[in-house]
Scaffold this active site. Sequence first.
Site, mmCIF file in Angstrom:
data_model
loop_
_atom_site.group_PDB
_atom_site.id
_atom_site.type_symbol
_atom_site.label_atom_id
_atom_site.label_comp_id
_atom_site.label_asym_id
_atom_site.label_seq_id
_atom_site.Cartn_x
_atom_site.Cartn_y
_atom_site.Cartn_z
ATOM 1 N N ASP A 1 -8.986 -5.096 6.040
ATOM 2 C CA ASP A 1 -8.029 -4.310 5.265
ATOM 3 C C ASP A 1 -6.609 -4.654 5.700
ATOM 4 O O ASP A 1 -6.345 -4.867 6.887
ATOM 5 C CB ASP A 1 -8.287 -2.815 5.434
ATOM 6 C CG ASP A 1 -9.476 -2.335 4.618
ATOM 7 O OD1 ASP A 1 -10.055 -3.154 3.872
ATOM 8 O OD2 ASP A 1 -9.829 -1.145 4.723
ATOM 9 N N ASP B 1 -18.026 0.777 -0.267
ATOM 10 C CA ASP B 1 -18.315 -0.014 0.929
ATOM 11 C C ASP B 1 -19.597 0.462 1.603
ATOM 12 O O ASP B 1 -20.353 -0.348 2.162
ATOM 13 C CB ASP B 1 -17.144 0.013 1.917
ATOM 14 C CG ASP B 1 -16.627 1.420 2.199
ATOM 15 O OD1 ASP B 1 -17.062 2.370 1.522
ATOM 16 O OD2 ASP B 1 -15.783 1.562 3.100
ATOM 17 N N ARG C 1 -2.326 5.151 8.238
ATOM 18 C CA ARG C 1 -1.004 4.985 7.644
ATOM 19 C C ARG C 1 -0.276 6.318 7.593
ATOM 20 O O ARG C 1 -0.862 7.351 7.282
ATOM 21 C CB ARG C 1 -1.125 4.407 6.241
ATOM 22 C CG ARG C 1 -1.662 2.987 6.230
ATOM 23 C CD ARG C 1 -1.695 2.400 4.847
ATOM 24 N NE ARG C 1 -0.383 2.275 4.238
ATOM 25 C CZ ARG C 1 -0.029 1.311 3.382
ATOM 26 N NH1 ARG C 1 -0.915 0.387 3.044
ATOM 27 N NH2 ARG C 1 1.162 1.272 2.875
#
Length: 405
Positions: free
Chosen positions: A95, A181, A209
């Site tokens: 990612d 996923d 984040r």
Amino acid sequence: MTQPDVSVIIGAYEAMPYLIDCLASVEAQTIDPGRVEVITVDDGSTDGTGEYLEEFAARAPMPVTVIRQENSGGPSGPRNVGLAKATGRYVFFLDADDRLGEEALERMVGAADRNGTDVVLGRVEGVNRKAPRSMWDANRARTDVYSSNIKFTLSAQKLFRRALLDRHGMRFDESLWTGEDALFTMEAYLRADGVSVIADYTCYYLVGRSDGKHVTKSGGYAKRFDSARSLMALIADLVPPGPRRELLMVRPFTVTLLPQFGPPYAKDSEEVRRHKLELAKPMMDAYWNADLARRLLVNERLRLHLVAEQRGDLLLDVVKFVRSKTRPTVYLERRGSRVYLGYPHFRERAAGIPDSVYLAEPREARKVPGYRENRMGQLVQRATRKARRIILPTGASGGRAARKP
């Protein structure tokens, strides 16, 4: 050109400035750059992500492909695009806001080659967020989804043998808004000829984040039920009925479905609570059973039992009790060999909930002072289950067994 050992696939959307550290971690890998190819997919970013990917491609020591496309709304599309371009013996999905440990690729490729395994899990560490922990107790040269805790890490950040994926036509389900996923990784576990676990080195840093931006599609609670339904159906399709199936079903029931009936459920409107019960009913009817129930903690089992029975009134009482973090009254019976946890409606005639729902299994009962474990009874139960497995025909009850590649 010599075939690379590993294709690193990076889907990126509005990934700045996190992308800088991500790509730096790729560039810093100890594996020979000639053994790596990087395939990046800019999923319609507007923050300079695409431009930075092109800058990286121009200076990187390994070949880098940059693909720019309109936004797809989630991680599945970019991963599938990258997978279609991959030529490496293995693929690794990275990612864009996370990063690799310097020796990650070298260690994972080495483990796969040395052990002949199709999937490799490298230890994950969280940065400003939680990361899975239970599967990193020890290095494992060769294990599987039944004899380890790897079922509790179904994110895509693993090393996969590309031949396995191609042989079974495995791709990420772009119709799912969440949990795609988990579906992909569980299928890989079930079809793999062995899984390796690297526990003594952090291969992957899972970065939280602070800006709230992420690749995952947005969606309401109903999308979580779609995810749970898809994962349960996959397990049921690949694993025949029996203890192994129930062992794997613990994951979608507790990690994906149960949170919909956790503390937030008490704040839901009556309409939403009713809708959640309706969405859960087909799954409970199809897959919920006593063998699965006994694998759960009492509060988990009780809530799911009430979901299965569509007893929304009683369920709300239990959810509020769990939310309050009140400890249930403990009932030690049969000279301490049985522990019942007195969550709401225990032995209330009007509720009609069986005592067995409140009975703590040994792993939970051991925490209760005065509990005396009936080891002989456990041995008899295990012998009985083993005998059933031996007697049960290999392909019983219509499940399609997991196939080795």
